[in-house]
Design a protein around this motif. Structure first.
Motif, mmCIF file in Angstrom:
data_model
loop_
_atom_site.group_PDB
_atom_site.id
_atom_site.type_symbol
_atom_site.label_atom_id
_atom_site.label_comp_id
_atom_site.label_asym_id
_atom_site.label_seq_id
_atom_site.Cartn_x
_atom_site.Cartn_y
_atom_site.Cartn_z
ATOM 1 N N ILE A 221 0.833 -1.207 0.000
ATOM 2 C CA ILE A 221 0.000 0.000 0.000
ATOM 3 C C ILE A 221 0.864 1.252 0.000
ATOM 4 N N VAL A 222 1.880 1.285 0.856
ATOM 5 C CA VAL A 222 2.768 2.448 0.928
ATOM 6 C C VAL A 222 3.482 2.664 -0.403
ATOM 7 N N ASN A 223 3.922 1.593 -1.040
ATOM 8 C CA ASN A 223 4.619 1.711 -2.331
ATOM 9 C C ASN A 223 3.698 2.292 -3.401
ATOM 10 N N PHE A 224 2.448 1.828 -3.440
ATOM 11 C CA PHE A 224 1.472 2.347 -4.403
ATOM 12 C C PHE A 224 1.259 3.840 -4.187
ATOM 13 N N VAL A 225 1.091 4.221 -2.917
ATOM 14 C CA VAL A 225 0.827 5.624 -2.602
ATOM 15 C C VAL A 225 2.022 6.497 -2.979
ATOM 16 N N GLU A 226 3.224 6.061 -2.618
ATOM 17 C CA GLU A 226 4.418 6.851 -2.913
ATOM 18 C C GLU A 226 4.597 7.048 -4.414
ATOM 19 N N ALA A 227 4.194 6.053 -5.185
ATOM 20 C CA ALA A 227 4.323 6.143 -6.643
ATOM 21 C C ALA A 227 3.262 7.049 -7.263
ATOM 22 N N GLY A 228 2.352 7.566 -6.454
ATOM 23 C CA GLY A 228 1.324 8.474 -6.955
ATOM 24 C C GLY A 228 0.159 7.779 -7.621
ATOM 25 N N LEU A 229 0.009 6.473 -7.364
ATOM 26 C CA LEU A 229 -1.039 5.706 -8.027
ATOM 27 C C LEU A 229 -2.376 5.764 -7.298
ATOM 28 N N ALA A 230 -2.357 6.132 -6.011
ATOM 29 C CA ALA A 230 -3.587 6.147 -5.227
ATOM 30 C C ALA A 230 -3.315 6.826 -3.889
ATOM 31 N N ILE A 231 -4.401 7.064 -3.139
ATOM 32 C CA ILE A 231 -4.280 7.555 -1.765
ATOM 33 C C ILE A 231 -4.784 6.473 -0.823
ATOM 34 N N THR A 232 -4.513 6.625 0.459
ATOM 35 C CA THR A 232 -5.000 5.669 1.448
ATOM 36 C C THR A 232 -5.213 6.396 2.761
ATOM 37 N N ILE A 233 -5.582 5.661 3.792
ATOM 38 C CA ILE A 233 -5.700 6.219 5.143
ATOM 39 C C ILE A 233 -5.028 5.242 6.106
ATOM 40 N N LEU A 234 -4.167 5.771 6.972
ATOM 41 C CA LEU A 234 -3.381 4.953 7.888
ATOM 42 C C LEU A 234 -3.118 5.733 9.175
ATOM 43 N N PRO A 235 -2.682 5.056 10.242
ATOM 44 C CA PRO A 235 -2.324 5.778 11.466
ATOM 45 C C PRO A 235 -1.131 6.705 11.229
ATOM 46 N N LEU A 236 -1.221 7.921 11.749
ATOM 47 C CA LEU A 236 -0.126 8.882 11.612
ATOM 48 C C LEU A 236 1.149 8.341 12.246
ATOM 49 N N GLU A 237 1.044 7.672 13.391
ATOM 50 C CA GLU A 237 2.221 7.134 14.072
ATOM 51 C C GLU A 237 2.985 6.158 13.183
ATOM 52 N N LEU A 238 2.255 5.364 12.425
ATOM 53 C CA LEU A 238 2.881 4.390 11.532
ATOM 54 C C LEU A 238 3.737 5.091 10.485
ATOM 55 N N ILE A 239 3.197 6.134 9.878
ATOM 56 C CA ILE A 239 3.936 6.860 8.842
ATOM 57 C C ILE A 239 5.157 7.548 9.444
ATOM 58 N N GLU A 240 4.965 8.195 10.596
ATOM 59 C CA GLU A 240 6.066 8.935 11.215
ATOM 60 C C GLU A 240 7.170 8.018 11.713
ATOM 61 N N GLN A 241 6.800 6.841 12.192
ATOM 62 C CA GLN A 241 7.802 5.956 12.786
ATOM 63 C C GLN A 241 8.533 5.106 11.759
ATOM 64 N N TYR A 242 7.802 4.617 10.752
ATOM 65 C CA TYR A 242 8.403 3.659 9.824
ATOM 66 C C TYR A 242 8.680 4.211 8.424
ATOM 67 N N TYR A 243 8.038 5.317 8.060
ATOM 68 C CA TYR A 243 8.223 5.828 6.709
ATOM 69 C C TYR A 243 8.548 7.321 6.693
ATOM 70 N N PRO A 244 9.418 7.797 7.589
ATOM 71 C CA PRO A 244 9.657 9.247 7.659
ATOM 72 C C PRO A 244 10.392 9.804 6.446
ATOM 73 N N ASN A 245 11.143 8.966 5.742
ATOM 74 C CA ASN A 245 11.951 9.438 4.615
ATOM 75 C C ASN A 245 11.355 9.101 3.254
ATOM 76 N N ARG A 246 10.121 8.600 3.267
ATOM 77 C CA ARG A 246 9.475 8.284 1.992
ATOM 78 C C ARG A 246 8.808 9.543 1.443
ATOM 79 N N LYS A 247 8.553 9.556 0.144
ATOM 80 C CA LYS A 247 7.944 10.724 -0.503
ATOM 81 C C LYS A 247 6.426 10.664 -0.345
ATOM 82 N N LEU A 248 6.022 10.910 0.908
ATOM 83 C CA LEU A 248 4.614 10.829 1.265
ATOM 84 C C LEU A 248 4.169 12.149 1.889
#
Length: 283
Positions: A221-248
């Motif tokens: 899901i994160v890979n799809f979103v980063e590639a600009g193919l779609a949006i999603t909804i997820l916990p903010l803590e998850l994004i901040e903790q595990y994907y802080p350097n992704r283009k999100l």
């Protein structure tokens, strides 16, 4: 009857299959069938329905309750007779995908340090499936989203989470997202609370022309979103903790849709299980 009969009985209940129970207990199906028949004759009741699915009957659920107590007493006797205070045994815990990613690695490390002789097994699934498996003794406990109303289940609050819309960096505002000719979303399968919240948000925005893609992998899901193919909804803590350097990019939404509750659930008749209580108290 002997304690091995009870282990076979528990295996059939856990796997919903005589064949799979035989594999799990390293025996043959004919032996499993014979041992279950022996138990049913001993107690004078049917323990399982034998239709398309092998499931516990009401009598089978009652026996399962006592099986768990018997297992606890046997383990307690082993500890006392061997003069060991360390808990020994096995727990099977269910998790929604995001809890698996956020909490399980740290939890395993801490729990194994304190209770090295308790084996932990984790399974990830949607909340409705996890609830069903706890009810049917296939899981000892499960982390789910939102409170439940079952009178047979104990539930404890774990935490409140903030949910956010997640997009690629190409979107500057939520308005940019909703102005697309067709909004594309990437979600887990039906039963996922995050999917339900995202669909509710789209409905609130008056968006009915959207396309869903289902991917049952958080990383996918994160890979799809980063590639600009779609949006999603997820916990903010998850994004901040595990994907802080992704283009999100993340966007806050209203409190009603943008907050959720994580609970741990287990059957009320497991309140005296020392292994389960040790797990819950540590968490």
């Amino acid at each position: 009857m002997n304690t091995n009969d009870f282990k076979i009985f528990e295996a059939v209940a856990a796997h919903g299959s005589f064949t799979k129970a035989a594999e799990a207990t390293f025996t043959v199906q004919s032996n499993v069938t014979a041992r279950i028949k022996s138990l049913e004759e001993e107690f004078g009741v049917s323990l399982f329905t034998r239709t398309k699915k092998v499931q516990l009957t009401a009598a089978g659920e009652t026996l399962m309750h006592y099986c768990k107590q018997i297992s606890q007493l046997i383990e307690a006797a082993k500890r006392e007779l061997s003069q060991r205070n360390q808990l020994i045994g096995h727990l099977k815990i269910g998790c929604i995908e995001t809890t698996m990613a956020l909490k399980v690695p740290e939890l395993i490390q801490r729990f194994n340090t304190t209770y090295p002789d308790i084996e932990l097994e984790f399974k990830s699934a949607m909340s409705p499936d996890l609830i069903h498996e706890v009810m049917n003794y296939k899981l000892d406990a499960a982390f789910i989203t939102a409170p439940i109303t079952s009178t047979d289940l104990e539930q404890r609050l774990i935490k409140e989470e903030q949910l956010v819309i997640v997009s690629s960096g190409k979107y500057e505002t939520l308005n940019d997202i909703v102005q697309d000719a067709q909004v594309k979303i990437i979600v887990f399968e039906q039963g996922c609370v995050y999917r339900a919240r995202l669909e509710s948000w789209l409905s609130y925005k008056g968006i009915i022309n959207y396309k869903s893609t289902i991917v049952n992998s958080l990383e996918g899901i994160v890979n799809f979103v980063e590639a600009g193919l779609a949006i999603t909804i997820l916990p903010l803590e998850l994004i901040e903790q595990y994907y802080p350097n992704r283009k999100l990019r993340t966007f806050s939404i209203g409190k009603e849709l943008g907050s959720t509750t994580t609970m741990i659930i287990y059957r009320k008749n497991r309140n005296q299980d020392p292994l389960l209580q040790a797990f819950i108290e540590m968490y």
